[in-house]
Design a protein around this motif. Structure first.
Motif, short mmCIF file in Angstrom:
data_model
loop_
_atom_site.label_atom_id
_atom_site.label_comp_id
_atom_site.label_asym_id
_atom_site.label_seq_id
_atom_site.Cartn_x
_atom_site.Cartn_y
_atom_site.Cartn_z
N GLY A 349 0.81 -1.21 0.00
CA GLY A 349 0.00 0.00 0.00
C GLY A 349 0.84 1.27 0.00
N ALA A 350 1.98 1.24 0.72
CA ALA A 350 2.86 2.40 0.75
C ALA A 350 3.44 2.69 -0.63
CB ALA A 350 3.99 2.17 1.75
N LEU A 351 3.81 1.63 -1.35
CA LEU A 351 4.36 1.81 -2.70
C LEU A 351 3.34 2.46 -3.62
CD1 LEU A 351 6.69 1.29 -4.70
CD2 LEU A 351 5.70 -0.96 -5.13
N LEU A 352 2.11 2.03 -3.53
CA LEU A 352 1.06 2.61 -4.38
C LEU A 352 0.78 4.06 -3.98
CD1 LEU A 352 -0.51 1.40 -6.73
CD2 LEU A 352 -2.41 1.01 -5.15
N SER A 353 0.81 4.34 -2.68
CA SER A 353 0.58 5.72 -2.22
C SER A 353 1.68 6.66 -2.70
CB SER A 353 0.49 5.75 -0.69
OG SER A 353 -0.59 4.97 -0.23
N GLU A 354 2.90 6.18 -2.74
CA GLU A 354 4.00 7.02 -3.20
C GLU A 354 3.88 7.33 -4.69
OE1 GLU A 354 6.77 4.25 -1.79
OE2 GLU A 354 6.46 4.85 0.31
N VAL A 355 3.43 6.36 -5.47
CA VAL A 355 3.18 6.62 -6.88
C VAL A 355 2.08 7.66 -7.04
CG1 VAL A 355 2.35 5.62 -9.04
CG2 VAL A 355 4.01 4.37 -7.65
N ASP A 356 1.02 7.54 -6.23
CA ASP A 356 -0.08 8.51 -6.28
C ASP A 356 0.42 9.92 -5.97
OD1 ASP A 356 -1.86 6.53 -6.92
OD2 ASP A 356 -2.58 6.24 -4.87
N ARG A 357 1.33 10.03 -5.02
CA ARG A 357 1.83 11.36 -4.64
C ARG A 357 2.59 12.01 -5.80
NH1 ARG A 357 3.45 14.23 -0.04
NH2 ARG A 357 3.76 16.36 -0.78
N ILE A 358 3.41 11.23 -6.49
CA ILE A 358 4.16 11.77 -7.62
C ILE A 358 3.21 12.22 -8.73
CG2 ILE A 358 5.82 11.22 -9.43
CD1 ILE A 358 7.24 9.38 -7.50
N LEU A 359 2.22 11.40 -9.03
CA LEU A 359 1.26 11.76 -10.08
C LEU A 359 0.45 12.99 -9.68
CD1 LEU A 359 -0.08 8.22 -11.09
CD2 LEU A 359 1.59 9.64 -12.30
N ASP A 360 0.11 13.12 -8.40
CA ASP A 360 -0.64 14.27 -7.96
C ASP A 360 0.17 15.56 -8.07
OD1 ASP A 360 -3.04 15.43 -6.50
OD2 ASP A 360 -1.45 15.93 -5.08
N GLU A 361 1.47 15.48 -7.81
CA GLU A 361 2.32 16.67 -7.91
C GLU A 361 2.43 17.18 -9.33
OE1 GLU A 361 3.72 18.62 -5.69
OE2 GLU A 361 2.81 17.47 -4.07
N MET A 362 2.37 16.28 -10.30
CA MET A 362 2.49 16.68 -11.70
C MET A 362 1.15 16.88 -12.38
SD MET A 362 5.71 14.40 -13.10
CE MET A 362 4.93 12.84 -12.66
N ASP A 363 0.06 16.78 -11.64
CA ASP A 363 -1.26 16.96 -12.22
C ASP A 363 -1.40 18.36 -12.81
OD1 ASP A 363 -4.15 15.99 -12.46
OD2 ASP A 363 -4.39 17.87 -11.36
N MET A 364 -2.04 18.48 -13.97
CA MET A 364 -2.12 19.74 -14.69
C MET A 364 -2.93 20.77 -13.90
SD MET A 364 -0.35 19.03 -17.36
CE MET A 364 -0.70 20.45 -18.36
N GLU A 365 -4.05 20.37 -13.33
CA GLU A 365 -4.86 21.31 -12.56
C GLU A 365 -4.12 21.78 -11.31
OE1 GLU A 365 -8.62 19.62 -11.71
OE2 GLU A 365 -9.24 19.45 -13.81
N HIS A 366 -3.44 20.85 -10.66
CA HIS A 366 -2.67 21.22 -9.47
C HIS A 366 -1.58 22.22 -9.83
CE1 HIS A 366 -0.65 20.66 -5.59
NE2 HIS A 366 0.48 20.57 -6.27
N ARG A 367 -0.93 22.02 -10.96
CA ARG A 367 0.14 22.94 -11.36
C ARG A 367 -0.43 24.31 -11.72
NH1 ARG A 367 4.97 24.09 -12.72
NH2 ARG A 367 5.46 25.24 -14.62
N THR A 368 -1.58 24.35 -12.41
CA THR A 368 -2.18 25.63 -12.78
C THR A 368 -2.55 26.43 -11.54
OG1 THR A 368 -3.05 24.67 -14.82
CG2 THR A 368 -4.04 26.71 -14.05
N MET A 369 -3.12 25.78 -10.55
CA MET A 369 -3.47 26.47 -9.31
C MET A 369 -2.23 26.99 -8.60
SD MET A 369 -6.49 24.01 -7.80
CE MET A 369 -6.51 24.95 -6.28
N ARG A 370 -1.16 26.19 -8.61
CA ARG A 370 0.07 26.62 -7.96
C ARG A 370 0.67 27.84 -8.67
NH1 ARG A 370 4.81 24.46 -5.68
NH2 ARG A 370 5.91 26.30 -4.86
N LEU A 371 0.63 27.85 -9.99
CA LEU A 371 1.15 29.00 -10.74
C LEU A 371 0.35 30.25 -10.42
CD1 LEU A 371 1.92 27.48 -14.27
CD2 LEU A 371 3.57 28.33 -12.60
N MET A 372 -0.96 30.14 -10.39
CA MET A 372 -1.79 31.31 -10.09
C MET A 372 -1.52 31.83 -8.68
SD MET A 372 -3.31 31.88 -12.87
CE MET A 372 -4.39 33.16 -12.25
#
Length: 395
Positions: A349-372
């Motif tokens: 479960g930890a391995l899958l959660s770590e993959v989710d965290r990386i994908l969430d950091e590179m998410d397009m919507e997340h990045r757009t909000m961070r830029l704004m």
């Protein structure tokens, strides 16, 4: 087959290196300052002018402005202290100690930062000559000549923008992240000794040093964008690069945690593969898509042309979508495997959660909000720091 290197291209690339460019710029500015000081100063060898120009001309225009002002303040403060001491006590062992103490204290009062020792150095040099008053003002004149030449040199010959250098460092960091993700994925279906898993963990930890080096290059690029007449939308470039590096830094930390998870799993699977064949293949495919997304993310961050940026954004979105599909498939296979064999289920479960965290950091919507958010914060800080500029803009 050995790669053939074009000597002309190699020389051209070396000529654009920051160290080479800085050496040429400093040499030319110091020479001009010395030639001007020979005409204006009464000293036969006015070396203070080229020395000041050498220290004032920095890699970026922003650093030149801030450094030039602080250095002139430091030299003038030291000269004034020397004039006062020479008129009162002259030069002796105890007066030398007093002047050093007073100069260091004055350096902090006038806020010259890294040039605090220059206040004491200027005071001692002036105090040690015979014709104190005449030489003191000549030293001030030479300092002003060097500072003015250094400032004018950067205004007339605007320093280069180091965004390309910072972009190369960011892309190199992303490539190392990608390579490590791919190697980890390839070893999941094999018997992995603890030593090999620990080696991957140490390699992930070494990426922290790379992040620090990229951060230094990015700071230089950010300074080169400030007040540079060559650059339009400098704030946007700075925010894009900075937020991109922050995302890669978080991915580096998560990758280190992932390597630690696999190392802990290898300690329990001493005589068998880390995962069954079907689960390992699904995880390898998933990490491959994540690695490709990291590479495309770096290309998006470092791309300046809008057409290329749209292409990079399309590739990143495709890689993220493929990773999400692979993630769901791997999650179902892991769940079935844990139900049949619940050993070390928390590590799965930890391995899958770590993959989710990386994908969430590179998410397009997340990045757009961070830029704004970063753009709004920078604009707000600018208004608070320079309220007169806001009133002038309104007028």
């Amino acid at each position: 087959m050995r790669e053939v290197i074009d000597p002309v291209a190699a020389l051209t690339k070396r000529g654009r290196h920051p160290t080479v460019v800085q050496a040429i710029r400093s040499t030319v500015a110091a020479t001009i300052a010395y030639a001007v000081a020979l005409q204006l100063s009464r000293e036969s060898v006015p070396l203070t002018a080229p020395l000041t120009a050498l220290l004032v001309v920095q890699v970026t225009l922003y650093a030149t402005l801030t450094t030039g002002i602080r250095r002139v303040n430091a030299v003038v403060a030291g000269v004034l202290i020397a004039i006062g001491f020479s008129a009162l006590v002259g030069l002796s062992w105890w007066s030398l100690g007093l002047i050093i103490l007073a100069a260091l204290g004055a350096g902090h009062l006038v806020r010259v930062n890294e040039f605090v020792p220059e206040v004491a150095i200027s005071a001692m040099l002036v105090l040690g000559v015979t014709r104190v008053a005449s030489t003191a003002w000549d030293r001030v004149l030479e300092t002003l000549i060097g500072a003015v030449v250094g400032l004018l040199f950067n205004f007339l010959f605007a320093p280069p923008v180091w965004v390309h250098t910072a972009g190369e460092r960011i892309e190199d960091l992303a490539r190392r992240l990608r390579d490590l993700l791919v190697r980890i994925g390839e070893e999941l279906g094999q018997h992995t000794p603890v030593e090999r898993a620990a080696a991957r963990l140490h390699e992930a930890r070494r990426l922290d040093n790379d992040v620090a080096q990229v951060d230094a290059a990015l700071r230089q690029a950010e300074d080169s964008l400030r007040l540079n007449p060559r650059v339009k939308e400098g704030l946007l470039h700075r925010v894009v690069l900075r937020t991109g590096l922050d995302t890669l830094e978080i991915c580096t930390v998560v990758l280190r945690v992932m390597a630690r998870t696999i190392t802990d799993l290898a300690k329990h699977r001493t005589d068998e593969p880390l995962f069954p064949r079907d689960v390992a293949q699904a995880l390898e495919e998933l990490l491959g898509h994540v690695a490709k997304a990291v590479e495309n993310f770096a290309a998006l961050v470092t791309t300046q042309v809008s057409a290329n940026a749209e292409e990079a954004e399309t590739r990143l979105a495709a890689a993220l979508d493929a990773a999400c599909v692979s993630r769901e498939r791997a999650a179902h296979l892991l769940l079935d495997h844990v139900r049949a064999n619940p050993r070390q289920w928390h590590l799965h479960g930890a391995l899958l959660s770590e993959v989710d965290r990386i994908l969430d950091e590179m998410d397009m919507e997340h990045r757009t909000m961070r830029l704004m958010e970063e753009l709004d914060q920078s604009a707000r800080e600018g208004r608070e720091r320079f309220p007169w500029l806001r009133r002038f803009t309104r007028l």
